[in-house]
Write a protein that holds these residues in place. Structure first.
Motif, short mmCIF file in Angstrom:
data_model
loop_
_atom_site.label_atom_id
_atom_site.label_comp_id
_atom_site.label_asym_id
_atom_site.label_seq_id
_atom_site.Cartn_x
_atom_site.Cartn_y
_atom_site.Cartn_z
N LYS A 176 62.93 33.21 34.88
CA LYS A 176 63.35 31.94 35.49
C LYS A 176 62.65 30.76 34.81
O LYS A 176 63.30 29.81 34.41
CB LYS A 176 62.99 31.91 36.99
N SER A 177 61.33 30.88 34.70
CA SER A 177 60.57 29.73 34.18
C SER A 177 60.95 29.44 32.73
O SER A 177 61.10 28.27 32.35
CB SER A 177 59.07 29.99 34.26
N VAL A 178 61.13 30.49 31.94
CA VAL A 178 61.48 30.28 30.53
C VAL A 178 62.84 29.60 30.43
O VAL A 178 63.02 28.65 29.67
CB VAL A 178 61.45 31.62 29.76
N GLY A 198 54.14 26.34 44.39
CA GLY A 198 53.71 27.64 44.89
C GLY A 198 53.64 28.73 43.85
O GLY A 198 53.55 29.91 44.18
N GLU A 199 53.68 28.37 42.58
CA GLU A 199 53.55 29.39 41.53
C GLU A 199 52.07 29.57 41.21
O GLU A 199 51.22 28.83 41.68
CB GLU A 199 54.33 28.95 40.28
N ARG A 200 51.77 30.56 40.37
CA ARG A 200 50.37 30.78 39.99
C ARG A 200 49.84 29.57 39.23
O ARG A 200 50.54 28.99 38.40
CB ARG A 200 50.27 32.01 39.08
N ARG A 202 47.70 29.31 36.85
CA ARG A 202 47.67 29.51 35.39
C ARG A 202 49.03 29.19 34.77
O ARG A 202 49.10 28.67 33.66
CB ARG A 202 47.26 30.97 35.17
N GLU A 203 50.07 29.47 35.55
CA GLU A 203 51.44 29.28 35.03
C GLU A 203 51.79 27.82 34.82
O GLU A 203 52.61 27.50 33.98
CB GLU A 203 52.45 29.87 36.01
N VAL A 204 51.16 26.94 35.63
CA VAL A 204 51.49 25.52 35.53
C VAL A 204 51.15 25.03 34.12
O VAL A 204 51.96 24.42 33.44
CB VAL A 204 50.73 24.72 36.61
N MET A 259 63.65 22.90 40.28
CA MET A 259 62.65 23.19 41.32
C MET A 259 62.32 24.68 41.31
O MET A 259 63.16 25.51 41.58
CB MET A 259 63.24 22.80 42.68
N ASP A 260 61.08 24.97 40.97
CA ASP A 260 60.62 26.36 40.90
C ASP A 260 59.49 26.50 41.91
O ASP A 260 58.38 26.07 41.64
CB ASP A 260 60.13 26.63 39.47
N SER A 261 59.64 26.99 43.11
CA SER A 261 60.86 27.59 43.56
C SER A 261 61.20 27.18 44.99
O SER A 261 60.31 26.78 45.74
CB SER A 261 60.71 29.11 43.51
MG LIG Z 1 58.11 31.58 36.95
#
Ligand SMILES: [Mg+2]
Ligand SMILES: Nc1ncnc2c1ncn2[C@@H]1O[C@H](COP(=O)(O)OP(=O)(O)OP(=O)(O)O)[C@@H](O)[C@H]1O
Length: 467
Positions: A176-178, A198-200, A202-204, A259-261
């Motif tokens: 999704k993010s990619v 609400g994602e991790r 580190r992912e931001v 918007m994720d997610s």
């Molecule tokens: Mg993601």
């Protein structure tokens, strides 16, 4: 007069910004359970911002989320530490507004509109009004033209219209993010607003540095609130992302909101509602969650004729790849279409792992020419024919010649697969997407005797074209 000044000086050390205080109303904290704070002695409305001051000078910003009798329930905006019974609860006159303008592009902010990127205070000519202007639904411009998102499979087969609201349904880790990052970089929208909710944590950073990169950031604003933020902050981040998108739309720009997610937004709302005592209904989600989803989603869309637009993609996490999840269900009902990412495709190394058969854009018939629609249908029919017979084909039990459409599907299958695949650094715009699709299906359509072509010849649009 002097007593007011005394009060002013006594409160001053406890306040974040003394000019924002209404001195006459003050309560005290009587209870703190889980995430909820309960205060008595003040009469304020739901949504009001307050500051809770402990005796040792700590200050916690909190929002009124409900009340029962004389008790007021508050939710802290940040993590709470060190509050004691009897801590003062002081309502703020108004919450601080963020500055916004074209200079805000390229910035990363949190749910309160504060910069997270260390690039100094936000610049911009205006203060963002917290309340969006109402748009009469009858005045909204209908979805009438396609938006190029730079992804071949979406442009050609699940065409998205300007002002359309789409769902991106997938389990975790399916891409999704990619895919969102690719759309941010390659879309022809004027501005992109990305809500990472609400994602991790580190992912931001990973999303901003690697997936978006400097190119993607140039015309993007990122509103981030990772999973360890307080639920109210996550909720605010979702709302702020929508609000920022609305601001740019009101400037007459075409905005892409990603918007994720949406699921994490719903989960933040669930945490808040359960904490203040709302009973859980479906899968632990209280009823108010299902009211909040349309409220958020309805903010996207077209403004009046000649004004800007917000085309939105909301990712929906289908836990255990369950498309019947209540949030997925409710999102599907309110959105104007959905793109499903398939774990099976991702496992086979097909990226973006778009399950074309399961994906649909409800606005597509109104925004593309009949020829485009027919090509899309031919593609879907052929792919679905292959997938229906896949097991037989794999074990060699299908004998060539039994069914002409299946024969064509087998012949074309590698190309159908290749059509969906797209490299991370590759952008495919609308004209090229359509040329690729025509080139892929042209020989099929020209074989007049094939069932596929026969099916096309029967469509009313084709009849009209030939008369
Ligand atoms: Mg993601
Ligand atoms: N277009 C692509 N090309 C190559 N690899 C990809 C592509 N899209 C996704 N991947 C691979 O899939 C992994 C997971 O992708 P991504 O982080 O986008 O998933 P996600 O659905 O956002 O996951 P989560 O639910 O955990 O947020 C990536 O780290 C990458 O290895």
């Amino acid at each position: 007069m002097s007593s007011r000044r005394d009060l002013w000086y006594r409160l001053r050390p406890y306040l974040p910004n003394p000019s924002e205080v209404v001195p006459e109303a003050e309560g005290k904290l009587v209870r703190s359970v889980g995430l909820t704070l309960e205060a008595v002695g003040l009469s304020v409305s739901v949504g009001r911002q307050c500051v809770v001051c402990s005796r040792d000078g700590r200050k916690v910003e909190a929002e009124v989320v409900g009340f029962a009798g004389a008790s007021i329930f508050l939710m802290p905006v940040k993590r709470v530490e060190g509050l004691e019974p009897g801590a003062r609860v002081i309502p703020l006159a108004h919450s601080s507004a963020m500055r916004i303008g074209l200079q805000t592009l390229g910035r990363v902010i949190n749910g309160l509109g504060q910069p997270l990127d260390g690039l100094g205070p936000l610049q911009g000519g205006e203060f963002l009004d917290a309340h969006p202007r109402d748009i009469n639904p009858l005045k909204r411009h209908p979805i009438s033209e396609p938006l190029d998102v730079g992804i071949r499979a979406i442009n050609a087969l699940v065409t998205v219209g300007r002002g359309q609201r789409m769902g991106l349904f997938a389990g975790s880790g399916v891409g999704k993010s990619v895919l969102m990052g690719m759309m941010t970089k390659y879309t022809t929208a004027d501005v992109v607003v990305v809500g990472l909710v609400g994602e991790r944590g580190r992912e931001v950073k990973e999303f901003i540095d690697h997936i978006l990169g400097p190119e993607g950031m140039q015309r993007a604003v990122v509103v981030a609130s990772p999973a360890d933020d307080a639920p109210l902050m996550r909720l605010r981040a979702s709302q702020l992302a929508s609000r920022v998108a609305e601001y740019y739309r009101d400037q007459g720009l075409n905005v892409l909101l990603l918007m994720d997610s949406l699921t994490r937004f719903a989960q933040a709302q669930r945490e808040i509602s359960l904490a203040i005592g709302e009973p859980p209904a479906t899968k632990g989600y209280p009823p108010s969650v299902f009211a909040k989803i349309p409220e958020l989603v309805e903010r996207a869309g077209n403004a009046a004729e000649g004004e800007g637009s917000i085309t939105a993609f909301y990712t929906v996490l289908t836990e255990g790849d369950d498309l019947q999840d209540p949030i997925a269900d409710s999102a599907r009902a309110i959105l104007d279409g959905h793109i499903v990412l398939s774990r099976t495709l991702a496992e086979e190394g097909v990226y973006p792992a778009i399950d074309i058969e399961a994906s649909i854009s409800r606005a597509m018939p109104n925004i593309v020419p009949t020829e485009h629609l027919q090509l899309m249908q031919s593609f879907k029919q052929m792919l679905s024919r292959y997938n229906q017979n896949r097991d037989l084909i794999t074990i060699g039990a299908y004998s060539a010649g039994s069914d002409p459409l299946t024969d064509q599907a087998i012949e074309k299958f590698p190309k159908l697969r290749a059509f969906i695949q797209q490299g991370l650094q590759e952008s495919v715009h609308m004209p090229e997407s359509m040329n690729n699709l025509r080139a892929l299906l042209a020989p099929v359509q020209s074989k007049g005797g094939s069932p596929l072509a026969a099916a096309h010849n029967k469509t009313p649009a084709n009849k009209n074209a030939s008369t």
